[in-house]
Design a protein around this motif. Structure first.
Motif, PDB file in Angstrom:
ATOM      1  N   LEU A 172       0.751  -1.222   0.054  1.00  0.00           N
ATOM      2  CA  LEU A 172      -0.112   0.113  -0.113  1.00  0.00           C
ATOM      3  C   LEU A 172       0.852   1.014   0.080  1.00  0.00           C
ATOM      4  CD1 LEU A 172      -2.936  -1.127   2.539  1.00  0.00           C
ATOM      5  CD2 LEU A 172      -2.863  -0.937  -0.137  1.00  0.00           C
ATOM      6  N   ALA A 173       2.199   0.988   0.251  1.00  0.00           N
ATOM      7  CA  ALA A 173       2.975   2.255   0.577  1.00  0.00           C
ATOM      8  C   ALA A 173       3.099   3.086  -0.971  1.00  0.00           C
ATOM      9  CB  ALA A 173       4.238   1.971   1.136  1.00  0.00           C
ATOM     10  N   SER A 174       3.208   2.317  -1.863  1.00  0.00           N
ATOM     11  CA  SER A 174       3.925   2.661  -3.420  1.00  0.00           C
ATOM     12  C   SER A 174       2.446   3.466  -3.907  1.00  0.00           C
ATOM     13  CB  SER A 174       4.089   1.656  -4.189  1.00  0.00           C
ATOM     14  OG  SER A 174       4.462   2.168  -5.402  1.00  0.00           O
ATOM     15  N   PRO A 175       1.248   3.066  -3.872  1.00  0.00           N
ATOM     16  CA  PRO A 175       0.180   3.622  -4.459  1.00  0.00           C
ATOM     17  C   PRO A 175      -0.081   5.107  -3.519  1.00  0.00           C
ATOM     18  CG  PRO A 175      -0.067   1.351  -4.337  1.00  0.00           C
ATOM     19  CD  PRO A 175       0.933   1.590  -3.680  1.00  0.00           C
ATOM     20  N   LEU A 176       0.021   4.748  -2.204  1.00  0.00           N
ATOM     21  CA  LEU A 176      -0.131   6.149  -1.579  1.00  0.00           C
ATOM     22  C   LEU A 176       0.798   7.126  -1.471  1.00  0.00           C
ATOM     23  CD1 LEU A 176      -1.954   7.010   0.976  1.00  0.00           C
ATOM     24  CD2 LEU A 176      -0.545   5.980   2.357  1.00  0.00           C
ATOM     25  N   GLY A 177       1.915   6.686  -1.874  1.00  0.00           N
ATOM     26  CA  GLY A 177       3.172   7.837  -1.961  1.00  0.00           C
ATOM     27  C   GLY A 177       2.690   8.504  -3.177  1.00  0.00           C
ATOM     28  N   MET A 178       2.351   7.887  -4.335  1.00  0.00           N
ATOM     29  CA  MET A 178       2.145   8.382  -5.550  1.00  0.00           C
ATOM     30  C   MET A 178       0.628   9.311  -5.513  1.00  0.00           C
ATOM     31  SD  MET A 178       2.622   5.452  -8.399  1.00  0.00           S
ATOM     32  CE  MET A 178       2.353   3.967  -7.540  1.00  0.00           C
ATOM     33  N   LEU A 179      -0.166   8.900  -4.815  1.00  0.00           N
ATOM     34  CA  LEU A 179      -1.290   9.568  -4.326  1.00  0.00           C
ATOM     35  C   LEU A 179      -1.120  11.039  -3.811  1.00  0.00           C
ATOM     36  CD1 LEU A 179      -4.322   9.704  -4.783  1.00  0.00           C
ATOM     37  CD2 LEU A 179      -4.481   8.861  -2.158  1.00  0.00           C
ATOM     38  N   ILE A 180      -0.065  10.817  -2.840  1.00  0.00           N
ATOM     39  CA  ILE A 180       0.346  12.040  -1.982  1.00  0.00           C
ATOM     40  C   ILE A 180       1.220  13.077  -2.939  1.00  0.00           C
ATOM     41  CG2 ILE A 180       1.415  13.080   0.050  1.00  0.00           C
ATOM     42  CD1 ILE A 180       0.270  10.423   1.519  1.00  0.00           C
ATOM     43  N   PHE A 181       2.389  12.493  -3.298  1.00  0.00           N
ATOM     44  CA  PHE A 181       3.420  13.268  -3.786  1.00  0.00           C
ATOM     45  C   PHE A 181       3.282  13.420  -5.480  1.00  0.00           C
ATOM     46  CE2 PHE A 181       5.555  11.425   0.031  1.00  0.00           C
ATOM     47  CZ  PHE A 181       5.852  12.592   0.524  1.00  0.00           C
ATOM     48  N   GLY A 182       2.722  12.793  -5.895  1.00  0.00           N
ATOM     49  CA  GLY A 182       2.347  13.145  -7.428  1.00  0.00           C
ATOM     50  C   GLY A 182       1.701  14.394  -7.558  1.00  0.00           C
ATOM     51  N   PRO A 183       0.588  14.884  -6.946  1.00  0.00           N
ATOM     52  CA  PRO A 183      -0.096  16.070  -7.271  1.00  0.00           C
ATOM     53  C   PRO A 183       0.878  17.265  -6.702  1.00  0.00           C
ATOM     54  CG  PRO A 183      -1.763  14.770  -6.539  1.00  0.00           C
ATOM     55  CD  PRO A 183      -0.479  13.736  -6.646  1.00  0.00           C
ATOM     56  N   LEU A 184       1.615  16.786  -5.418  1.00  0.00           N
ATOM     57  CA  LEU A 184       2.394  17.680  -4.785  1.00  0.00           C
ATOM     58  C   LEU A 184       3.546  18.149  -5.819  1.00  0.00           C
ATOM     59  CD1 LEU A 184       3.305  19.165  -2.072  1.00  0.00           C
ATOM     60  CD2 LEU A 184       4.417  17.190  -1.310  1.00  0.00           C
ATOM     61  N   SER A 185       4.063  17.223  -6.539  1.00  0.00           N
ATOM     62  CA  SER A 185       5.056  17.594  -7.367  1.00  0.00           C
ATOM     63  C   SER A 185       4.675  18.552  -8.687  1.00  0.00           C
ATOM     64  CB  SER A 185       5.894  16.190  -7.786  1.00  0.00           C
ATOM     65  OG  SER A 185       5.123  15.437  -8.757  1.00  0.00           O
ATOM     66  N   ASP A 186       3.377  18.543  -8.699  1.00  0.00           N
ATOM     67  CA  ASP A 186       2.768  19.397  -9.747  1.00  0.00           C
ATOM     68  C   ASP A 186       2.931  20.695  -9.309  1.00  0.00           C
ATOM     69  OD1 ASP A 186       2.758  17.481 -11.734  1.00  0.00           O
ATOM     70  OD2 ASP A 186       0.352  17.095 -10.972  1.00  0.00           O
ATOM     71  N   LYS A 187       2.598  20.965  -8.031  1.00  0.00           N
ATOM     72  CA  LYS A 187       2.531  22.324  -7.488  1.00  0.00           C
ATOM     73  C   LYS A 187       3.997  22.686  -7.168  1.00  0.00           C
ATOM     74  CE  LYS A 187      -1.956  22.363  -7.273  1.00  0.00           C
ATOM     75  NZ  LYS A 187      -2.917  22.903  -8.267  1.00  0.00           N
ATOM     76  N   ILE A 188       4.845  22.080  -6.501  1.00  0.00           N
ATOM     77  CA  ILE A 188       6.176  22.443  -6.187  1.00  0.00           C
ATOM     78  C   ILE A 188       7.313  21.752  -6.895  1.00  0.00           C
ATOM     79  CG2 ILE A 188       7.729  22.291  -4.199  1.00  0.00           C
ATOM     80  CD1 ILE A 188       5.344  21.841  -2.358  1.00  0.00           C
ATOM     81  N   ALA A 189       8.403  22.325  -7.248  1.00  0.00           N
ATOM     82  CA  ALA A 189       9.559  21.800  -8.121  1.00  0.00           C
ATOM     83  C   ALA A 189       9.844  20.396  -7.367  1.00  0.00           C
ATOM     84  CB  ALA A 189      10.685  22.830  -7.677  1.00  0.00           C
TER      85      ALA A 189
END
Length: 72
Positions: free
Chosen positions: A23-40
């Motif tokens: 579960l860690a990998s999809p959860l990380g993508m869910l959190i850090f994917g959109p975050l990387s669209d907003k922040i470098a």
């Protein structure tokens, strides 16, 4: 983990650990994917590294290690 778990529960404990890891990998993508669209991405990576560093210090500080004594 193997020294603290009875043989009857070993399979169940391993399956729960595997499920949490899966579960860690999809959860990380869910959190850090959109975050990387907003922040470098370099700041996201530095934030992630800092979180891992702090987490490792917390685990090291609060983890109870078994007291193994040498038997003769």
């Amino acid at each position: 983990m193997q020294t603290n778990t009875s043989e009857e529960l070993m399979g169940r404990v391993y399956s729960v650990v595997s499920m949490i890891g899966g579960l860690a990998s999809p959860l990380g993508m869910l959190i850090f994917g959109p975050l990387s669209d907003k922040i470098a991405i370099k700041w996201v990576m530095m934030l992630t590294g800092l979180m891992m560093l702090l987490g490792s210090f917390a685990i090291q500080k609060y983890q109870k290690l078994p007291n193994h004594e040498l038997e003769m």
